[in-house]
Scaffold this motif. Structure first.
Motif, PDB file in Angstrom:
ATOM      1  N   ARG A   1     -67.629   6.027  15.644  1.00  0.00           N
ATOM      2  CA  ARG A   1     -66.915   6.770  16.967  1.00  0.00           C
ATOM      3  C   ARG A   1     -65.806   5.916  17.006  1.00  0.00           C
ATOM      4  NH1 ARG A   1     -67.076   3.572  21.335  1.00  0.00           N
ATOM      5  NH2 ARG A   1     -68.806   1.885  21.467  1.00  0.00           N
ATOM      6  N   PRO A   2     -64.421   6.725  17.366  1.00  0.00           N
ATOM      7  CA  PRO A   2     -63.504   6.194  17.739  1.00  0.00           C
ATOM      8  C   PRO A   2     -63.608   4.747  18.891  1.00  0.00           C
ATOM      9  CG  PRO A   2     -63.156   8.392  17.644  1.00  0.00           C
ATOM     10  CD  PRO A   2     -64.677   8.064  17.507  1.00  0.00           C
ATOM     11  N   MET A   3     -62.856   3.980  18.559  1.00  0.00           N
ATOM     12  CA  MET A   3     -62.866   2.693  19.660  1.00  0.00           C
ATOM     13  C   MET A   3     -61.826   1.954  19.641  1.00  0.00           C
ATOM     14  SD  MET A   3     -65.485  -0.035  18.107  1.00  0.00           S
ATOM     15  CE  MET A   3     -66.850   1.087  17.996  1.00  0.00           C
ATOM     16  N   PRO A   4     -61.149   1.580  20.735  1.00  0.00           N
ATOM     17  CA  PRO A   4     -60.005   0.576  20.571  1.00  0.00           C
ATOM     18  C   PRO A   4     -60.327  -0.905  20.977  1.00  0.00           C
ATOM     19  CG  PRO A   4     -60.211   1.554  23.004  1.00  0.00           C
ATOM     20  CD  PRO A   4     -61.360   1.970  22.027  1.00  0.00           C
ATOM     21  N   LEU A   5     -59.893  -1.709  19.982  1.00  0.00           N
ATOM     22  CA  LEU A   5     -60.151  -3.273  19.936  1.00  0.00           C
ATOM     23  C   LEU A   5     -58.971  -3.968  20.889  1.00  0.00           C
ATOM     24  CD1 LEU A   5     -61.903  -3.816  16.532  1.00  0.00           C
ATOM     25  CD2 LEU A   5     -63.015  -3.118  18.884  1.00  0.00           C
ATOM     26  N   GLY A   6     -58.998  -4.223  22.013  1.00  0.00           N
ATOM     27  CA  GLY A   6     -57.865  -4.924  22.523  1.00  0.00           C
ATOM     28  C   GLY A   6     -57.934  -6.471  22.256  1.00  0.00           C
ATOM     29  N   VAL A   7     -56.963  -6.887  21.661  1.00  0.00           N
ATOM     30  CA  VAL A   7     -56.851  -8.392  21.339  1.00  0.00           C
ATOM     31  C   VAL A   7     -55.492  -8.963  21.624  1.00  0.00           C
ATOM     32  CG1 VAL A   7     -58.647  -8.080  19.529  1.00  0.00           C
ATOM     33  CG2 VAL A   7     -56.158  -7.938  19.150  1.00  0.00           C
ATOM     34  N   ASN A   8     -55.688 -10.699  21.983  1.00  0.00           N
ATOM     35  CA  ASN A   8     -54.572 -11.130  21.990  1.00  0.00           C
ATOM     36  C   ASN A   8     -54.315 -11.735  20.688  1.00  0.00           C
ATOM     37  OD1 ASN A   8     -53.588 -14.207  22.358  1.00  0.00           O
ATOM     38  ND2 ASN A   8     -52.890 -13.025  24.255  1.00  0.00           N
ATOM     39  N   LEU A   9     -52.878 -11.489  20.254  1.00  0.00           N
ATOM     40  CA  LEU A   9     -52.772 -11.697  18.656  1.00  0.00           C
ATOM     41  C   LEU A   9     -52.756 -13.240  18.686  1.00  0.00           C
ATOM     42  CD1 LEU A   9     -50.143  -8.877  17.990  1.00  0.00           C
ATOM     43  CD2 LEU A   9     -52.741  -8.829  17.814  1.00  0.00           C
ATOM     44  N   THR A  10     -52.441 -14.112  19.533  1.00  0.00           N
ATOM     45  CA  THR A  10     -52.172 -15.365  19.267  1.00  0.00           C
ATOM     46  C   THR A  10     -53.588 -16.036  19.235  1.00  0.00           C
ATOM     47  OG1 THR A  10     -50.125 -15.517  20.746  1.00  0.00           O
ATOM     48  CG2 THR A  10     -51.338 -17.618  20.396  1.00  0.00           C
ATOM     49  N   SER A  11     -54.523 -15.494  19.944  1.00  0.00           N
ATOM     50  CA  SER A  11     -56.014 -16.054  19.711  1.00  0.00           C
ATOM     51  C   SER A  11     -56.603 -15.670  18.596  1.00  0.00           C
ATOM     52  CB  SER A  11     -56.762 -15.550  20.895  1.00  0.00           C
ATOM     53  OG  SER A  11     -56.435 -15.811  21.992  1.00  0.00           O
ATOM     54  N   LEU A  12     -56.345 -14.314  18.107  1.00  0.00           N
ATOM     55  CA  LEU A  12     -56.632 -13.703  16.623  1.00  0.00           C
ATOM     56  C   LEU A  12     -56.257 -14.703  15.572  1.00  0.00           C
ATOM     57  CD1 LEU A  12     -58.493 -11.833  15.126  1.00  0.00           C
ATOM     58  CD2 LEU A  12     -56.470  -9.919  15.428  1.00  0.00           C
ATOM     59  N   THR A  13     -55.089 -14.696  15.799  1.00  0.00           N
ATOM     60  CA  THR A  13     -54.399 -15.715  14.738  1.00  0.00           C
ATOM     61  C   THR A  13     -54.948 -17.197  14.437  1.00  0.00           C
ATOM     62  OG1 THR A  13     -52.168 -14.821  15.128  1.00  0.00           O
ATOM     63  CG2 THR A  13     -52.211 -16.543  13.912  1.00  0.00           C
ATOM     64  N   LYS A  14     -55.250 -17.619  15.565  1.00  0.00           N
ATOM     65  CA  LYS A  14     -56.100 -18.832  15.723  1.00  0.00           C
ATOM     66  C   LYS A  14     -57.305 -18.837  15.043  1.00  0.00           C
ATOM     67  CE  LYS A  14     -53.966 -20.847  19.831  1.00  0.00           C
ATOM     68  NZ  LYS A  14     -54.246 -21.366  21.299  1.00  0.00           N
ATOM     69  N   VAL A  15     -58.176 -17.739  15.316  1.00  0.00           N
ATOM     70  CA  VAL A  15     -59.593 -17.732  14.404  1.00  0.00           C
ATOM     71  C   VAL A  15     -59.343 -17.382  13.074  1.00  0.00           C
ATOM     72  CG1 VAL A  15     -61.325 -16.028  14.493  1.00  0.00           C
ATOM     73  CG2 VAL A  15     -60.367 -16.662  16.566  1.00  0.00           C
ATOM     74  N   LEU A  16     -58.285 -16.654  12.705  1.00  0.00           N
ATOM     75  CA  LEU A  16     -58.099 -16.309  11.290  1.00  0.00           C
ATOM     76  C   LEU A  16     -57.451 -17.529  10.580  1.00  0.00           C
ATOM     77  CD1 LEU A  16     -56.273 -12.824  11.500  1.00  0.00           C
ATOM     78  CD2 LEU A  16     -58.474 -13.374  10.290  1.00  0.00           C
ATOM     79  N   LYS A  17     -57.249 -18.671  11.073  1.00  0.00           N
ATOM     80  CA  LYS A  17     -56.703 -19.793  10.442  1.00  0.00           C
ATOM     81  C   LYS A  17     -58.087 -20.456  10.049  1.00  0.00           C
ATOM     82  CE  LYS A  17     -52.118 -20.790  12.601  1.00  0.00           C
ATOM     83  NZ  LYS A  17     -51.424 -21.647  13.330  1.00  0.00           N
ATOM     84  N   CYS A  18     -59.057 -20.156  10.502  1.00  0.00           N
ATOM     85  CA  CYS A  18     -60.308 -20.826  10.039  1.00  0.00           C
ATOM     86  C   CYS A  18     -60.778 -20.271   8.767  1.00  0.00           C
ATOM     87  CB  CYS A  18     -61.491 -20.642  11.289  1.00  0.00           C
ATOM     88  SG  CYS A  18     -60.829 -21.310  12.942  1.00  0.00           S
ATOM     89  N   ALA A  19     -60.313 -18.865   8.298  1.00  0.00           N
ATOM     90  CA  ALA A  19     -60.626 -18.709   6.915  1.00  0.00           C
ATOM     91  C   ALA A  19     -59.724 -19.000   5.807  1.00  0.00           C
ATOM     92  CB  ALA A  19     -60.860 -17.022   7.198  1.00  0.00           C
ATOM     93  N   LYS A  20     -60.442 -19.245   4.704  1.00  0.00           N
ATOM     94  CA  LYS A  20     -59.667 -19.144   3.433  1.00  0.00           C
ATOM     95  C   LYS A  20     -58.876 -18.116   3.073  1.00  0.00           C
ATOM     96  CE  LYS A  20     -61.848 -23.386   1.943  1.00  0.00           C
ATOM     97  NZ  LYS A  20     -62.853 -23.805   0.489  1.00  0.00           N
ATOM     98  N   ASP A  21     -57.695 -18.141   2.322  1.00  0.00           N
ATOM     99  CA  ASP A  21     -57.122 -16.756   2.003  1.00  0.00           C
ATOM    100  C   ASP A  21     -57.920 -15.986   1.007  1.00  0.00           C
ATOM    101  OD1 ASP A  21     -54.920 -17.821   3.330  1.00  0.00           O
ATOM    102  OD2 ASP A  21     -53.822 -18.134   1.457  1.00  0.00           O
ATOM    103  N   ASP A  22     -58.900 -16.759   0.289  1.00  0.00           N
ATOM    104  CA  ASP A  22     -59.647 -15.793  -0.578  1.00  0.00           C
ATOM    105  C   ASP A  22     -61.053 -15.307  -0.022  1.00  0.00           C
ATOM    106  OD1 ASP A  22     -60.611 -18.088  -0.912  1.00  0.00           O
ATOM    107  OD2 ASP A  22     -60.840 -18.466  -3.120  1.00  0.00           O
ATOM    108  N   ASP A  23     -61.582 -15.851   1.193  1.00  0.00           N
ATOM    109  CA  ASP A  23     -62.779 -15.382   1.674  1.00  0.00           C
ATOM    110  C   ASP A  23     -62.667 -14.033   1.849  1.00  0.00           C
ATOM    111  OD1 ASP A  23     -63.534 -18.168   1.866  1.00  0.00           O
ATOM    112  OD2 ASP A  23     -63.340 -18.497   3.950  1.00  0.00           O
ATOM    113  N   VAL A  24     -64.050 -13.613   1.881  1.00  0.00           N
ATOM    114  CA  VAL A  24     -64.255 -12.230   2.170  1.00  0.00           C
ATOM    115  C   VAL A  24     -64.450 -12.110   3.727  1.00  0.00           C
ATOM    116  CG1 VAL A  24     -65.810 -10.223   2.019  1.00  0.00           C
ATOM    117  CG2 VAL A  24     -65.413 -11.812  -0.101  1.00  0.00           C
ATOM    118  N   CYS A  25     -63.718 -11.089   4.449  1.00  0.00           N
ATOM    119  CA  CYS A  25     -63.565 -11.252   5.695  1.00  0.00           C
ATOM    120  C   CYS A  25     -64.178  -9.856   6.059  1.00  0.00           C
ATOM    121  CB  CYS A  25     -62.361 -11.130   6.403  1.00  0.00           C
ATOM    122  SG  CYS A  25     -61.989 -11.157   8.243  1.00  0.00           S
ATOM    123  N   THR A  26     -65.159 -10.077   7.252  1.00  0.00           N
ATOM    124  CA  THR A  26     -65.941  -8.729   7.678  1.00  0.00           C
ATOM    125  C   THR A  26     -65.700  -8.694   9.282  1.00  0.00           C
ATOM    126  OG1 THR A  26     -67.661  -8.810   6.018  1.00  0.00           O
ATOM    127  CG2 THR A  26     -67.895  -7.371   7.844  1.00  0.00           C
TER     128      THR A  26
END
Length: 367
Positions: A64-89
């Motif tokens: 179903r359609p859904m909005p995901l409201g996120v703080n982009l600074t916080s999301l950037t910090k979480v994404l830094k924990c992943a390697k570039d070639d990791d599969v992200c879900t």
């Protein structure tokens, strides 16, 4: 329930790096077609629109359609924990509607990391972007665009973009220095006819190589003839010298000669197969060449500048925003600038999973 699987976490990283300085909080609108983001900066001068298409994901499911409201600074910090070639879900919905789950799976190990990001309630109205027939469209390498705006930002705060028959000119005037860069229409885009000629040349080269290899195979019989003549000379010489050989020695000599002849016959028998292998390898070589030439065509596309113009355009924009836009060059090797007088500039980057587009209002007068 949302479940979106990307082959590489680097895609999200690059997206966030490009827009995090323009927008602080934003809604990711998820539906069956994919994930979209649309947000304006605080000064309401620039608009960013991101689309990740459903077919760009390895697996995608959105009930179903859904909005995901996120703080982009916080999301950037979480994404830094992943390697570039990791599969992200990305996972959201179900029981945990207040959080966005990010799962990173390493390709070469059994490492699986899971993070949860708290979602926000963000009130934002989606703006309808009207379709515009632009007076000018400039396609150029994104690296070249990045360099131009970065260099000119050292001189002044604004850049004047002029599109004319001469080309596209970027001009910045500062207190201490002025700078101007002119890009002319380039013929590097669309070198297909030349490549076809190269392919024909490759075919001619292959035919010559095959002919030479045939000649080489015929020459393989020459050592045999020479060796037979040499053996005859030795025999005649030995007869002249009246050298007597015992029966055993004579048989030994014959056996060796027959072995040599057997080896030569075997080599002759192998030569057709060698010939076939060489011919096949030369064909494969030709295929590789053709494939490489096709890749070269794709690689050469960004090397040129293409200008499509209905009428000349002369507009001034803030360099600070253009420098931020140019960070998206990590997503695509080509950027498109679409301009019309008194209309916001459109800077578009297309990549495999979708696109990112920026809209920037021009400066008017002395503002």
């Amino acid at each position: 329930m949302l479940e979106a699987k990307l082959e590489q976490a680097a895609i999200l990283k690059r997206l966030l790096d490009a827009i995090k300085e323009l927008v602080a909080d934003a809604n990711f609108e998820c539906n069956e077609e994919g994930i979209q983001l649309q947000a304006m900066d605080n000064s309401h001068v620039a608009l960013v629109a991101v689309q990740l298409k459903e077919e760009g994901f390895e697996n995608y499911r959105c009930d179903r359609p859904m909005p995901l409201g996120v703080n982009l600074t916080s999301l950037t910090k979480v994404l830094k924990c992943a390697k570039d070639d990791d599969v992200c879900t990305l996972k959201a919905g179900g029981d945990n509607t207040d959080t966005l789950s990010l799962v990173y799976e390493a390709r070469n190990t059994d490492r699986i990391a899971e993070y949860e990001l708290k979602l926000m309630d963000i009130d934002s109205d989606k703006l309808g972007i009207p379709e515009t027939d632009y007076d000018a469209r400039v396609t150029l390498p994104s690296a070249e665009f990045s360099r131009i705006v970065r260099d000119l930002s050292q001189l002044g705060e604004s850049v004047r973009i002029e599109v004319s028959k001469e080309g596209v000119r970027f001009t910045s005037e500062g207190e201490a220095a002025n700078g101007s860069v002119l890009l002319k229409q380039s013929d590097a885009i669309g070198k297909v006819p030349k490549k076809e000629e190269d392919d024909d040349d490759d075919e001619e080269k292959e035919e010559k190589e095959d002919a030479e290899e045939d000649g080489d195979d015929d020459d393989e019989e020459k050592p045999k003839v020479k060796k037979e003549k040499k053996d005859k000379k030795k025999k005649v010489k030995k007869e002249d010298d009246d050298v007597e050989m015992d029966g055993d020695e004579e048989e030994e000599y014959k056996d060796k000669g027959s072995d040599d002849e057997g080896e030569e016959e075997q080599d002759d028998e192998d030569s057709p197969s060698k010939k076939r292998k060489r011919a096949a390898s030369s064909k494969d070589k030709g295929k590789k060449k053709a494939k490489r030439s096709k890749d070269d065509e794709e690689d050469e596309l960004p090397d040129g500048v293409r200008i499509e113009m209905n009428q000349s355009v002369n507009l001034t924009f803030s360099l600070k925003y253009l420098v931020n836009f140019s960070k998206s060059s990590s997503l695509s090797s080509v950027v498109q600038l679409m301009l019309s007088n008194d209309v916001p500039l459109l800077v578009s980057y297309e990549f495999g999973q979708g696109h990112i587009r920026y809209y920037l209002a021009p400066k008017i007068g002395d503002e």
